[in-house]
Design an enzyme around this catalytic site. Structure first.
Site, PDB file in Angstrom:
ATOM      1  N   LYS A  82      37.631  64.297  10.057  1.00 46.61           N
ATOM      2  CA  LYS A  82      38.187  63.859  10.663  1.00 46.61           C
ATOM      3  C   LYS A  82      38.098  62.454  11.322  1.00 46.61           C
ATOM      4  CE  LYS A  82      38.863  65.464  15.735  1.00 46.61           C
ATOM      5  NZ  LYS A  82      38.392  66.580  16.118  1.00 46.61           N
ATOM      6  N   SER A 157      42.367  69.534  18.144  1.00 45.25           N
ATOM      7  CA  SER A 157      42.609  67.661  18.109  1.00 45.25           C
ATOM      8  C   SER A 157      42.808  67.466  16.433  1.00 45.25           C
ATOM      9  CB  SER A 157      41.560  66.919  18.566  1.00 45.25           C
ATOM     10  OG  SER A 157      40.382  66.991  18.302  1.00 45.25           O
ATOM     11  N   SER A 181      38.978  72.493  19.216  1.00 44.91           N
ATOM     12  CA  SER A 181      40.117  71.344  18.305  1.00 44.91           C
ATOM     13  C   SER A 181      39.578  71.847  17.159  1.00 44.91           C
ATOM     14  CB  SER A 181      39.233  70.452  18.656  1.00 44.91           C
ATOM     15  OG  SER A 181      40.318  69.508  19.488  1.00 44.91           O
TER      16      SER A 181
HETATM   17  N1  GLN Z   1      42.195  70.376  23.817  1.00 45.13           N
HETATM   18  C1  GLN Z   1      40.944  70.207  24.431  1.00 45.13           C
HETATM   19  C2  GLN Z   1      40.840  68.775  24.620  1.00 45.13           C
HETATM   20  O1  GLN Z   1      41.598  68.305  25.024  1.00 45.13           O
HETATM   21  C3  GLN Z   1      39.884  70.204  23.552  1.00 45.13           C
HETATM   22  C4  GLN Z   1      39.812  69.592  22.108  1.00 45.13           C
HETATM   23  C5  GLN Z   1      38.640  69.335  21.558  1.00 45.13           C
HETATM   24  O2  GLN Z   1      38.274  70.406  21.390  1.00 45.13           O
HETATM   25  N2  GLN Z   1      38.123  68.471  20.739  1.00 45.13           N
HETATM   26  O3  GLN Z   1      40.009  68.409  25.753  1.00 45.13           O
END
Ligand code: GLN
Length: 493
Positions: A82, A157, A181
């Site tokens: 990532k 994400s 995410s």
């Molecule tokens: N979707 C969640 C957010 O927008 C979690 C994101 C994540 O786990 N990095 O914060």
């Protein structure tokens, strides 16, 4: 054998055995993946940077190690990272304009560990900007598409990492999970994804979003592969003061075929109205399957679940607003010069950050500001403790908790971009584990209208072994992980 249709479909465990038997070389395996990337990237866009030259050099080195008998389970295995993990030999952008052109002077600890073990880095994968989002549509460099249906999101994400593994553009990938995410995109893309216990894996070199929640973890096409990758990155690191000193067990040693003696908690708060019927059916079917493998189902309650999302959206933006203060045009990436320093900060941050990141900074700054700190931030921390206690009490009665990974399958691109709250709801089942710091794994458990559905298994703090063992037994009995997308945007792949 360098035919991609044979070697890019393998699990890492199988590829490692075949590398040892010299059925193909690490270089051939890498070249097959690079060819595959070239073929499907125009439709998927899982990568922000493909590291072809680095990968070939690492593959040649891996071949020398294999010849010398100096191997680990990951020697020669192609992995995607990532783009929020620092790497010395590729840009690190967190999918943000503000980090365009940034190159880290050091490797993240997880990257260093994989490098030492002879892994091959295929590239840096797309993500929502600074990991803020649930669809990868918040990337400053364009969205990733779901390999099962390219009109849909891959989740987020870590959508690029999930899609790369699903589309056979990588054998394994690393992502980060602050509020779901890893697990949510794994679910949307029909692969295995795992969030370890907070502190199990070093966060050193992970660009911080919400430091008390962030964890790095694996994506894979089998539970065994996820366990191998977790074993390779877990363990104490003196560069991360929150990293735990507990010994890392052999995750494969606990694998078993039946689930006799395992108590599986089913929380009434996770089986809710308004779930997509196809998801509801597949997850209930999966839970019954656990019972048919010998598990005992136990009804439990996690009464503070309903507050988890709200608590998260105070805590995570508060921490993000502090963490993102460092991006001001001085030390990292983008600098938009203006006559005064203040104006330089303002223009760099104004143009460098995307709208979701700005929303988080504003929410977080507000929640931390004098007069509101006690009402929002401190209150959220108290509720967080209650959420954690719910899990502690539940784990006195059960070994694992089974739940859906998300309430829906992958949604169409654009469907939720105008409504942040709808986007936030995609993580309603994943966020509680982050608030409690406990491990969770997402495993494929069926399909709804041709799109993958995912079962989530949550475990006690530091007990990754049990959720991996239960997930493995389930996967072995059902084989849902062996389904792959057969076309990507009309390409027969
Ligand atoms: N979707 C969640 C957010 O927008 C979690 C994101 C994540 O786990 N990095 O914060």
């Amino acid at each position: 054998m360098s035919d991609r249709s044979e070697c890019t479909t393998l699990t890492a465990a199988e590829a490692s055995r075949r590398l040892a038997r010299r059925e193909f070389s690490a270089r051939e395996l890498t070249d097959a993946h690079l060819a595959r990337i070239e073929e499907v990237e125009p439709a998927v866009h899982a990568y922000l940077h493909v590291m072809a030259d680095v990968a070939r050099t690492q593959a040649d080195t891996a071949d020398k190690r294999i010849a010398a008998g100096d191997t680990t389970p990951l020697t020669g295995i192609p992995i995607a990272l990532k783009d929020i993990l620092c790497t010395v030999d590729a840009p690190t952008t967190a999918a943000s304009r503000i980090l365009e052109g940034y190159r880290s002077p050091y490797d993240a600890t997880v990257v260093r560990r994989l490098r030492e073990q002879g892994a091959v880095f295929l590239g840096k994968t797309n993500t929502d900007e600074f990991a803020m989002g649930s669809s990868t549509e918040n990337s400053a460099f364009g969205p990733t598409r779901n390999p099962w249906d390219t009109s849909r999101v891959p989740g987020g994400s870590s959508g690029g990492s999930a899609a790369s593994v699903a589309a056979e553009e990588a054998m394994l990938a690393l992502g980060s999970d602050t509020g779901g995410s890893i697990r949510q995109p794994a679910g949307f893309c029909g692969v295995v994804g795992m969030k370890p216990t907070y502190g199990r894996v070093s966060r050193y070199g992970l660009i911080a979003f919400a430091s008390s929640l962030d964890q790095i973890g694996p994506f894979a096409r089998s539970v065994e592969d996820a366990a191998i990758l977790l074993g390779a990155i877990a363990g104490h690191d003196s560069f991360d003061s929150t990293s735990l000193t507990a010994a890392v067990p052999d995750y494969l040693a606990g694998f078993r075929e039946d689930l006799r003696g395992v108590r599986v908690g089913v929380a009434r708060e996770y089986i809710v109205e308004g779930m997509e019927p196809g998801v509801d059916g597949a997850v209930k079917g999966a839970i019954s399957h656990l019972e048919s493998l010998g598990a005992e189902l136990v009804e439990i309650s996690l009464p503070h679940t309903e507050y988890a999302l709200a608590t998260y959206y105070v805590t995570a933006p508060a921490e993000a607003s502090a963490n993102l203060a460092r991006f001001d045009g001085v030390k990292y990436g983008l600098r938009l010069e203006e006559p005064t320093l203040l104006a330089t900060y303002e223009r760099t941050r104004g143009e460098g950050f995307g709208s979701e990141v700005k929303r988080r900074i504003m929410l977080g700054t507000y929640a931390l500001s004098s007069g509101y700190y006690d009402a929002y931030y401190v209150k959220a921390q108290k509720v967080r403790t209650l959420i954690k206690k719910d899990f502690e009490e539940a784990f006195e009665k059960v070994h694992v908790i089974a739940a859906p990974t998300s309430p829906t399958v992958a949604f169409p691109l654009g469907a939720r971009t105008d409504d942040p709250y709808q986007m936030y709801l995609a993580d309603v089942f994943t966020i509680p584990a982050n608030m409690a710091g406990i491990p969770g794994i997402a495993v494929p458990c069926g399909f709804s209208d041709g799109l993958p559905v995912s079962l989530q298994l949550l475990g006690k703090s530091l007990d990754e072994s049990t959720i991996l063992a239960v997930a493995h037994a389930y996967e072995r009995a059902t084989g849902w992980n062996r389904h792959r997308p057969t076309t990507v945007a009309g390409l027969n792949v």
